[in-house]
Design an enzyme around this catalytic site. Structure first.
Site, PDB file in Angstrom:
ATOM      1  N   LYS A  98       0.816  -1.217   0.000  1.00  0.00           N
ATOM      2  CA  LYS A  98       0.000   0.000   0.000  1.00  0.00           C
ATOM      3  C   LYS A  98       0.845   1.260   0.000  1.00  0.00           C
ATOM      4  O   LYS A  98       0.338   2.346  -0.289  1.00  0.00           O
ATOM      5  CB  LYS A  98      -0.954  -0.010   1.189  1.00  0.00           C
ATOM      6  CG  LYS A  98      -2.043  -1.067   1.065  1.00  0.00           C
ATOM      7  CD  LYS A  98      -3.071  -0.944   2.173  1.00  0.00           C
ATOM      8  CE  LYS A  98      -4.219  -1.910   1.988  1.00  0.00           C
ATOM      9  NZ  LYS A  98      -3.830  -3.311   2.330  1.00  0.00           N
TER      10      LYS A  98
HETATM   11  C1  LIG Z   1      -4.492  -4.383   1.690  1.00  0.00           C
HETATM   12  C2  LIG Z   1      -3.787  -5.684   1.671  1.00  0.00           C
HETATM   13  C3  LIG Z   1      -4.208  -6.744   0.836  1.00  0.00           C
HETATM   14  C4  LIG Z   1      -5.454  -6.662  -0.023  1.00  0.00           C
HETATM   15  O1  LIG Z   1      -5.311  -5.772  -1.088  1.00  0.00           O
HETATM   16  P1  LIG Z   1      -6.614  -5.253  -1.894  1.00  0.00           P
HETATM   17  O2  LIG Z   1      -6.113  -4.256  -2.860  1.00  0.00           O
HETATM   18  O3  LIG Z   1      -7.520  -4.654  -0.855  1.00  0.00           O
HETATM   19  O4  LIG Z   1      -7.230  -6.440  -2.547  1.00  0.00           O
HETATM   20  C5  LIG Z   1      -3.446  -7.908   0.799  1.00  0.00           C
HETATM   21  N1  LIG Z   1      -2.347  -8.043   1.573  1.00  0.00           N
HETATM   22  C6  LIG Z   1      -1.916  -7.061   2.398  1.00  0.00           C
HETATM   23  C7  LIG Z   1      -0.710  -7.286   3.229  1.00  0.00           C
HETATM   24  C8  LIG Z   1      -2.615  -5.850   2.473  1.00  0.00           C
HETATM   25  O5  LIG Z   1      -2.193  -4.889   3.301  1.00  0.00           O
END
Ligand SMILES: *Cc1c(COP(=O)(O)O)cnc(C)c1O
Length: 435
Positions: free
Chosen positions: A107
């Protein structure tokens, strides 16, 4: 470039409007009017380029009409202060490591890009302060807080449930200070999310403050995630392994995988996608039955994927809307789902067999890929977070004491600053009005 709403009831928006608003007025998600296809030669040439060069080409295709090239290149370079390497794990399975950023999760890419793009619009238009509200169970709060730290004209409020976020995660957004305020809510994650939603709908509050969200519904957070799909392809191409490439994405809100589908529409030769889920399996069920039934989330050890109503599902439907949607989606994406026991098993077995340490989310990706892949295909799973972010879980599964990387340790030395609030909307609203 204009942006339309997936609900088709709101007027077209400029990039700036889409970024500042987050969600469209009709509660739909913004989609770019066009997805520009890149030349095959441009994609073939990426194997000779750096991550920065590749990302600048992709960013240009999305944002080039709205942001001048010099600014955009600068935003991209500033965002990508870290690499996203592809590393071999076993046979034809590779890991795309997205955890080398400041908060050790994928993210970081979207959050950093969005902060810089929003900061640019605020400076350019002389907008009054924009307030970002974000509810978190861990990963989103840390990425957004760190991505927006010190960006002028933006204040971030991170709402998190008291006592329900791991100490490592908590210190990543409570120790920063400056333009980041951590609000410790006496309630659950759902209470935090409800407060944020109510705030966006409250007329008096919105008249008083400019509010926006920074989750993956925001186009500025979600589109930049396509950068590393191109970079992953380029790395495989360099090794001569880019033929018949399958990509597996551990999914919760489905923002990450949707960015991959966008990359494919731009011409990136990816043969197939897999969405890996934990027990929150409404997408898996949709693939099987053609019926989409969102429901409340259940708690798992891959908690960033504990989503019962994935918001970006609306974007996936919209991408394939001109055809038999269900058939078309099944043609592009397969599904998989795993229980906590299966996730733990995969972590244990993979560590014993290969020495590679998976985090609980990446473990879903690895297992789904290894179940799917045939001999003549190559597979990449997205390793979305560093295993040390889930130290307690990993230590319990492996009976070890895994080391905490320096980046995380640094956060843990900071002083926790947060403001406690009850879960009632009136208190939250008054708190914001008093600021
Ligand atoms: C947010 C997150 C996900 C999921 O990603 P999306 O874009 O919401 O599908 C998977 N793994 C981790 C470690 C995350 O922080």
């Amino acid at each position: 470039m204009k942006y339309y709403s997936t609900n088709k009831q709101a007027p077209l928006a400029s990039l700036e409007e889409a970024v500042v608003r987050g969600l469209a007025g009709d509660k739909g998600l913004y989609m770019p009017e066009r997805i520009q296809r890149l030349d095959d030669s441009a994609i073939r040439n990426m194997k000779n380029q750096s991550f920065h060069e590749i990302a600048c080409t992709v960013a240009q295709a999305f944002f080039g009409e709205d942001v001048d090239k010099e600014t955009l290149d600068h935003i991209v370079c500033d965002t990508l202060s870290f690499d996203t390497p592809v590393v071999p794990v076993k046979g034809n399975i590779y890991s795309l490591e997205l955890f080398h950023g400041p908060t050790l999760a994928f993210k970081d890419v979207g959050a950093r890009f969005m902060a810089r793009l929003l900061g640019y619009f605020i400076r350019k238009e002389g907008l009054k302060q924009v307030n970002v509200l974000v509810a978190t169970s861990g990963d989103t709060g840390s990425a957004v807080a760190n991505g927006f730290l010190g960006v002028e004209g933006i204040h971030v409020y991170v709402l998190y449930p008291k006592g329900k976020v791991s100490p490592i995660q908590e210190c990543q957004f409570t120790t920063l200070g400056q333009n980041i305020t951590a609000l410790e809510i006496d309630g659950t994650f759902d209470d935090c999310q409800a407060l944020v939603k109510s705030a966006f709908m409250d007329k008096q509050l919105n008249a008083h403050l400019k509010l926006t969200s920074a989750n993956s519904i925001n186009v500025a957070r979600f589109l930049p995630q396509s950068f590393y799909y191109f970079h992953a392809y380029a790395q495989m191409d360099r090794m001569g392994k880019a033929d018949k490439l399958v990509i597996c994405v551990p999914s919760g809100n489905f923002g990450n995988i949707t960015a991959g589908l966008f990359a494919q529409q731009m011409g990136l030769p990816i043969t197939h996608f897999i969405a890996a889920n934990n027990r929150n399996d409404v997408f898996w069920e949709y693939l099987k039955t053609g019926i989409y039934t969102p429901r409340p989330s259940v708690q798992t050890i891959a908690n960033a994927m504990d989503v019962g109503a994935p918001s970006n599902f609306a974007r996936i439907l919209d991408l394939y809307e001109n055809n038999d949607v269900h058939q078309e989606i099944c043609h592009h994406i397969s599904g998989a789902r795993f229980t906590d026991e299966e996730i733990a098993d995969t972590i244990r077995r993979t560590y014993q067999e290969t020495g590679y340490l998976l985090d609980p989310h990446g473990a879903c990706g690895y297992q789904a890929l290894s179940d799917y892949l045939s001999g003549d295909e190559q597979g990449i799973f997205l390793e979305t977070a560093h295993p040390a972010k889930f130290k307690d879980t990993i230590d319990r599964i492996l009976h070890t004491d895994i080391p905490i990387p320096e980046k995380l340790q640094a956060f843990m030395q900071g002083k926790k600053q947060s403001i406690g609030l009850p879960k009632t909307f009136d208190d939250f609203k008054q708190f914001l009005l008093d600021r």
